[in-house]
Design a protein around this motif. Structure first.
Motif, short mmCIF file in Angstrom:
data_model
loop_
_atom_site.label_atom_id
_atom_site.label_comp_id
_atom_site.label_asym_id
_atom_site.label_seq_id
_atom_site.Cartn_x
_atom_site.Cartn_y
_atom_site.Cartn_z
N THR A 55 0.85 -1.19 0.00
CA THR A 55 0.00 0.00 0.00
C THR A 55 0.88 1.24 0.00
O THR A 55 2.03 1.19 0.46
N ILE A 56 0.36 2.35 -0.53
CA ILE A 56 1.08 3.62 -0.46
C ILE A 56 0.33 4.58 0.46
O ILE A 56 0.38 5.79 0.31
N LEU A 57 -0.34 3.99 1.45
CA LEU A 57 -1.14 4.77 2.39
C LEU A 57 -0.30 5.82 3.12
O LEU A 57 -0.74 6.96 3.32
N ASP A 58 0.92 5.45 3.54
CA ASP A 58 1.75 6.38 4.32
C ASP A 58 1.99 7.69 3.57
O ASP A 58 2.06 8.76 4.19
N LEU A 59 2.14 7.61 2.26
CA LEU A 59 2.46 8.82 1.49
C LEU A 59 1.26 9.77 1.41
O LEU A 59 1.42 10.94 1.07
N ARG A 60 0.07 9.26 1.68
CA ARG A 60 -1.10 10.15 1.70
C ARG A 60 -1.02 11.15 2.85
O ARG A 60 -1.64 12.20 2.82
N TYR A 61 -0.26 10.78 3.87
CA TYR A 61 -0.14 11.64 5.05
C TYR A 61 1.17 12.43 5.04
O TYR A 61 1.48 13.13 6.00
N ARG A 62 1.95 12.30 3.97
CA ARG A 62 3.20 13.05 3.84
C ARG A 62 3.11 13.86 2.55
O ARG A 62 3.75 13.55 1.55
N LYS A 63 2.31 14.88 2.55
CA LYS A 63 2.03 15.64 1.34
C LYS A 63 3.25 16.38 0.80
O LYS A 63 3.41 16.54 -0.41
N TYR A 64 4.09 16.86 1.70
CA TYR A 64 5.23 17.69 1.28
C TYR A 64 6.53 16.98 1.67
O TYR A 64 6.80 16.76 2.85
N ILE A 65 7.31 16.65 0.67
CA ILE A 65 8.58 15.95 0.86
C ILE A 65 9.71 16.86 0.40
O ILE A 65 9.70 17.34 -0.74
N LYS A 66 10.68 17.10 1.28
CA LYS A 66 11.77 18.01 0.93
C LYS A 66 13.10 17.41 1.34
O LYS A 66 13.28 16.99 2.49
N ALA A 67 14.04 17.37 0.39
CA ALA A 67 15.38 16.87 0.68
C ALA A 67 16.25 18.00 1.24
O ALA A 67 15.92 19.18 1.11
N LYS A 68 17.37 17.65 1.83
CA LYS A 68 18.26 18.61 2.47
C LYS A 68 19.12 19.34 1.43
O LYS A 68 19.52 18.76 0.42
N PRO A 69 19.46 20.63 1.68
CA PRO A 69 20.34 21.35 0.76
C PRO A 69 21.80 20.93 0.96
O PRO A 69 22.18 20.39 2.00
N GLY A 70 22.62 21.18 -0.07
CA GLY A 70 24.06 20.94 0.07
C GLY A 70 24.70 22.04 0.90
O GLY A 70 24.21 23.17 0.95
N GLU A 71 25.80 21.71 1.54
CA GLU A 71 26.51 22.71 2.34
C GLU A 71 27.37 23.60 1.42
O GLU A 71 27.77 23.20 0.34
N HIS A 72 27.66 24.82 1.90
CA HIS A 72 28.48 25.74 1.12
C HIS A 72 29.94 25.28 1.13
O HIS A 72 30.40 24.62 2.06
N GLY A 73 30.67 25.69 0.09
CA GLY A 73 32.10 25.43 0.05
C GLY A 73 32.83 26.27 1.10
O GLY A 73 32.27 27.23 1.65
N SER A 74 34.07 25.92 1.38
CA SER A 74 34.83 26.66 2.38
C SER A 74 36.29 26.80 1.94
O SER A 74 36.65 26.41 0.83
N LYS A 75 37.11 27.32 2.80
CA LYS A 75 38.51 27.59 2.46
C LYS A 75 39.28 26.30 2.18
O LYS A 75 38.80 25.19 2.49
N GLN A 76 40.48 26.48 1.63
CA GLN A 76 41.37 25.39 1.28
C GLN A 76 40.71 24.41 0.30
O GLN A 76 40.93 23.21 0.35
N ARG A 77 39.90 25.00 -0.55
CA ARG A 77 39.21 24.25 -1.62
C ARG A 77 38.36 23.10 -1.08
O ARG A 77 38.16 22.08 -1.75
#
Length: 332
Positions: A55-77
């Motif tokens: 069943t895909i019942l669980d997804l009926r209660y998770r209307k909005y799905i969002k993945a995490k953003p990537g982190e910013h670059g930093s010094k020393q490449r």
């Protein structure tokens, strides 16, 4: 567990991290060059097949799905870490569509199969990429790209060897219960089955196949009448169709009416091998039909009684034979 075969969800992949505009500033290197690292990629939204789900019942209660953003670059490449992906487990037989364009994005048919339905944004490049002979101190770095954002529709089409096709009260649930350990709701009135049931039919020699009891079709179901086409989709994934008609009805009329519903929904469904089981023969004197039946096609006809077991073993063997033949044809 409640059954659900449709869900509409809003998915957003993670944004890519920004590239860094950093310059080396060390004790003995007061005017070092650019060393800003790249941003990490945003996380994806991914579907993963799980053969234990039905069943895909669980997804009926998770209307909005969002993945995490990537982190910013930093010094020393240093490159930023990629964003964490959102992984959603779905049953085998799940088909995915873009809700707006109706584009078919793919389907899940195997255990642990993965399907990316929203791709994370690419991380931006750090400023060290833009150093040149004419620009030794680039102040520019790229921003991360946004992740894909879309509305998707998930449809579950049950995968079974045999699909039961019949009008309400044809005895489909009773047969499924007699042939397997499934325990569908059974009563002597139409529309007892309001959601599909799966059962495993086993033989004494360890052979087995999966049978799906699909909620009763009514005439003009392909136009949305009654339960409409919401369950007709489950017939598409079956190797063999078992038509079931009660002996207490006009058998030829009901069989042809069922054929017409399938033909109107999707003509190629009639290319599947099929068997006609005439049910409730225990209500007939001597387990015999009074009339001789005539059909336009050469469909095998087997009379059965799930209550007494009459004809059930013969039907089970015939279904096994047709399943093996269908699988052999798929392999060639």
């Amino acid at each position: 567990m409640r059954f659900a075969d449709y869900a509409k969800i809003y998915v957003t992949a993670g944004q890519g991290g920004d590239g860094s505009r950093h310059f080396r500033r060390e004790k003995y290197v007061p005017k070092g060059g650019p060393d800003g690292g790249d941003g990490g990629n945003g996380g994806d939204v991914i579907l993963i097949g799980n053969e234990q789900l039905n069943t895909i019942l669980d997804l009926r209660y998770r209307k909005y799905i969002k993945a995490k953003p990537g982190e910013h670059g930093s010094k020393q490449r240093r490159t930023g870490a990629d964003g964490e992906s959102q992984k959603l487990e779905v049953p085998l037989g799940t088909v995915v569509f873009d809700a707006e364009s109706k584009e078919r994005l793919g389907e899940i048919t195997d255990h642990e199969q993965e399907l990316v339905i929203a791709k994370g944004g690419k991380g931006g490049l750090g400023n060290w990429h833009f150093k040149s002979s004419t620009n030794q101190t680039p102040q520019h770095a790229q921003e991360g790209k946004p992740g894909e954002e879309r509305v998707v529709e998930l449809e579950l089409k049950l995968i079974a060897d045999v699909g039961l096709v019949g009008f309400p009260n044809a005895g489909k649930s009773t047969l499924l219960s007699a042939l397997s350990h499934a325990k569908p709701k059974i009563a002597d009135y139409p529309f007892t089955t309001l959601e599909p049931n799966l059962g495993v039919v086993k033989f004494e020699d360890y052979r087995s196949f999966v049978m799906a009891d699909i909620p009763g079709i009514i005439e003009e179901a392909h136009e949305g009448k009654g339960l409409g086409i919401q369950f007709l989709r489950h017939i598409e994934r079956n190797n063999v169709l078992l038509f079931m008609v009660s002996a207490m009805t006009d058998i030829e009329y009901e069989y042809n009416a069922l054929l017409n519903e399938l033909r109107s929904y999707r003509k190629d469904l009639l290319d599947k091998p099929r068997v006609l089981a005439i049910t409730k023969m225990d209500l007939k004197q001597g387990f015999e039909l009074e009339e001789e039946l005539h059909f336009d096609d050469e469909i095998p006809v087997i009379t059965i009684s799930s209550a007494t077991g009459h004809g059930v073993d013969e039907l089970r063997e015939k279904l096994w034979e047709l399943i093996q033949h269908a699988k052999e044809e798929q392999e060639t």
